[in-house]
Design a protein around this motif. Structure first.
Motif, short mmCIF file in Angstrom:
data_model
loop_
_atom_site.label_atom_id
_atom_site.label_comp_id
_atom_site.label_asym_id
_atom_site.label_seq_id
_atom_site.Cartn_x
_atom_site.Cartn_y
_atom_site.Cartn_z
N ALA A 1 67.06 22.02 -49.59
CA ALA A 1 65.92 21.28 -49.10
C ALA A 1 66.41 19.95 -48.54
CB ALA A 1 64.92 21.03 -50.22
N VAL A 2 65.79 19.47 -47.52
CA VAL A 2 66.13 18.18 -46.93
C VAL A 2 65.10 17.16 -47.39
CG1 VAL A 2 66.42 16.90 -44.78
CG2 VAL A 2 67.19 19.28 -44.92
N LEU A 3 65.60 16.04 -47.95
CA LEU A 3 64.74 15.00 -48.50
C LEU A 3 65.05 13.65 -47.86
CD1 LEU A 3 65.16 15.86 -52.29
CD2 LEU A 3 63.41 16.71 -50.75
N ALA A 4 64.19 12.67 -48.13
CA ALA A 4 64.43 11.30 -47.69
C ALA A 4 65.71 10.79 -48.33
CB ALA A 4 63.25 10.41 -48.07
N SER A 43 69.00 30.13 -63.46
CA SER A 43 69.48 29.89 -62.10
C SER A 43 68.34 29.43 -61.18
CB SER A 43 70.06 31.18 -61.51
OG SER A 43 71.13 31.64 -62.27
N VAL A 44 68.67 28.48 -60.31
CA VAL A 44 67.74 28.05 -59.27
C VAL A 44 67.92 29.02 -58.10
CG1 VAL A 44 67.09 26.21 -57.69
CG2 VAL A 44 67.86 25.65 -60.00
N THR A 45 66.88 29.78 -57.77
CA THR A 45 66.97 30.82 -56.76
C THR A 45 66.24 30.49 -55.47
OG1 THR A 45 65.12 31.91 -57.86
CG2 THR A 45 67.33 32.67 -58.42
N ALA A 46 65.45 29.42 -55.47
CA ALA A 46 64.73 28.99 -54.27
C ALA A 46 64.47 27.49 -54.37
CB ALA A 46 63.41 29.74 -54.12
N LEU A 47 64.48 26.82 -53.23
CA LEU A 47 64.31 25.37 -53.20
C LEU A 47 63.64 25.00 -51.89
CD1 LEU A 47 65.10 22.72 -54.66
CD2 LEU A 47 67.30 22.87 -53.52
N LEU A 48 62.63 24.11 -51.96
CA LEU A 48 61.86 23.78 -50.76
C LEU A 48 61.26 22.39 -50.86
CD1 LEU A 48 60.39 24.97 -48.15
CD2 LEU A 48 58.50 25.45 -49.70
N SER A 49 61.39 21.61 -49.80
CA SER A 49 60.70 20.33 -49.68
C SER A 49 59.28 20.61 -49.17
CB SER A 49 61.46 19.44 -48.68
OG SER A 49 60.77 18.23 -48.49
N ILE A 50 58.30 19.93 -49.74
CA ILE A 50 56.90 20.13 -49.33
C ILE A 50 56.48 18.90 -48.54
CG2 ILE A 50 54.57 20.67 -50.08
CD1 ILE A 50 55.81 21.68 -52.73
N PRO A 51 56.50 18.96 -47.21
CA PRO A 51 56.24 17.79 -46.37
C PRO A 51 54.90 17.10 -46.67
CG PRO A 51 56.99 19.64 -45.06
CD PRO A 51 56.72 20.16 -46.43
N LEU A 55 56.86 15.76 -52.79
CA LEU A 55 57.32 16.74 -53.78
C LEU A 55 58.32 17.72 -53.17
CD1 LEU A 55 53.84 17.77 -55.26
CD2 LEU A 55 55.51 16.25 -56.33
N TYR A 56 59.14 18.28 -54.05
CA TYR A 56 59.90 19.47 -53.69
C TYR A 56 59.72 20.48 -54.81
CZ TYR A 56 63.80 17.71 -56.63
OH TYR A 56 64.57 17.23 -57.66
N ALA A 57 59.95 21.75 -54.48
CA ALA A 57 59.74 22.83 -55.44
C ALA A 57 61.02 23.61 -55.66
CB ALA A 57 58.65 23.77 -54.93
N THR A 58 61.20 24.06 -56.90
CA THR A 58 62.29 24.99 -57.21
C THR A 58 61.68 26.27 -57.76
OG1 THR A 58 62.57 24.19 -59.49
CG2 THR A 58 63.92 23.13 -57.79
N GLY A 59 62.30 27.39 -57.40
CA GLY A 59 61.96 28.68 -57.97
C GLY A 59 63.16 29.13 -58.79
N CYS A 60 62.91 29.78 -59.91
CA CYS A 60 64.00 30.11 -60.83
C CYS A 60 63.93 31.54 -61.33
CB CYS A 60 63.97 29.16 -62.02
SG CYS A 60 64.29 27.47 -61.56
N LYS A 61 65.05 31.95 -61.93
CA LYS A 61 65.12 33.27 -62.54
C LYS A 61 64.20 33.41 -63.74
CE LYS A 61 69.26 35.67 -61.31
NZ LYS A 61 70.50 36.29 -61.79
N ASP A 62 63.72 32.30 -64.29
CA ASP A 62 62.79 32.38 -65.42
C ASP A 62 61.35 32.63 -64.97
OD1 ASP A 62 62.02 29.90 -64.42
OD2 ASP A 62 62.50 28.80 -66.25
N ALA A 63 61.16 32.91 -63.67
CA ALA A 63 59.86 33.25 -63.07
C ALA A 63 58.94 32.04 -62.90
CB ALA A 63 59.15 34.35 -63.86
N LYS A 64 59.48 30.85 -63.07
CA LYS A 64 58.66 29.64 -62.94
C LYS A 64 58.99 28.87 -61.67
CE LYS A 64 58.33 29.15 -67.92
NZ LYS A 64 58.72 28.36 -69.09
N ILE A 65 57.99 28.13 -61.20
CA ILE A 65 58.15 27.21 -60.09
C ILE A 65 57.95 25.81 -60.66
CG2 ILE A 65 57.20 26.43 -57.88
CD1 ILE A 65 56.11 29.38 -57.63
#
Length: 120
Positions: A1-4, A43-51, A55-65
């Protein structure tokens, strides 16, 4: 993810996640590397900046965001609803509303209201 940028000398920072559940912020162009204090349980399996949300979000192997503050990297919310690892994240905007979309190995896609931090 790209952040400030975290440092004045940087134009921006790139955030990356690891299989060990860690996050690292890489400053560009300074090449500074800073670990984020929060430790995911899986494990962190997904990562996204929310313009526009700070905020930014992580998705993980534990099924949580998890939602984090882009400046402090402090955890703001944990979103639960998937039964298997979260593998993809995307953002959809309609008017002034931001939605987070997530995909999972459980074969489902979910839509989340970022403001309410709740599944739609």
């Amino acid at each position: 993810a790209v952040l400030a940028p975290a440092e004045e000398s940087d134009a921006f920072q790139i955030l990356t996640g690891t299989q060990a559940g860690r996050l690292f912020a890489f400053g560009v162009p300074s090449a500074s590397l800073h670990p984020v204090e929060y430790q995911h349980n899986h494990s962190v399996t997904a990562l996204l900046s929310i313009p526009g949300t700070g905020l930014y979000a992580t998705g993980c192997k534990d099924a949580k965001i998890r939602l984090f503050d882009v400046k402090t990297h402090q955890l703001q919310a944990t979103l639960e609803g998937h039964e298997k690892p979260v593998t993809s994240l995307a953002v959809a905007t309609t008017g002034d509303q931001q939605y987070l979309l997530s995909g999972s190995w459980d074969g489902t896609a979910k839509v989340w209201d970022v403001t309410r931090r709740a599944m739609m």
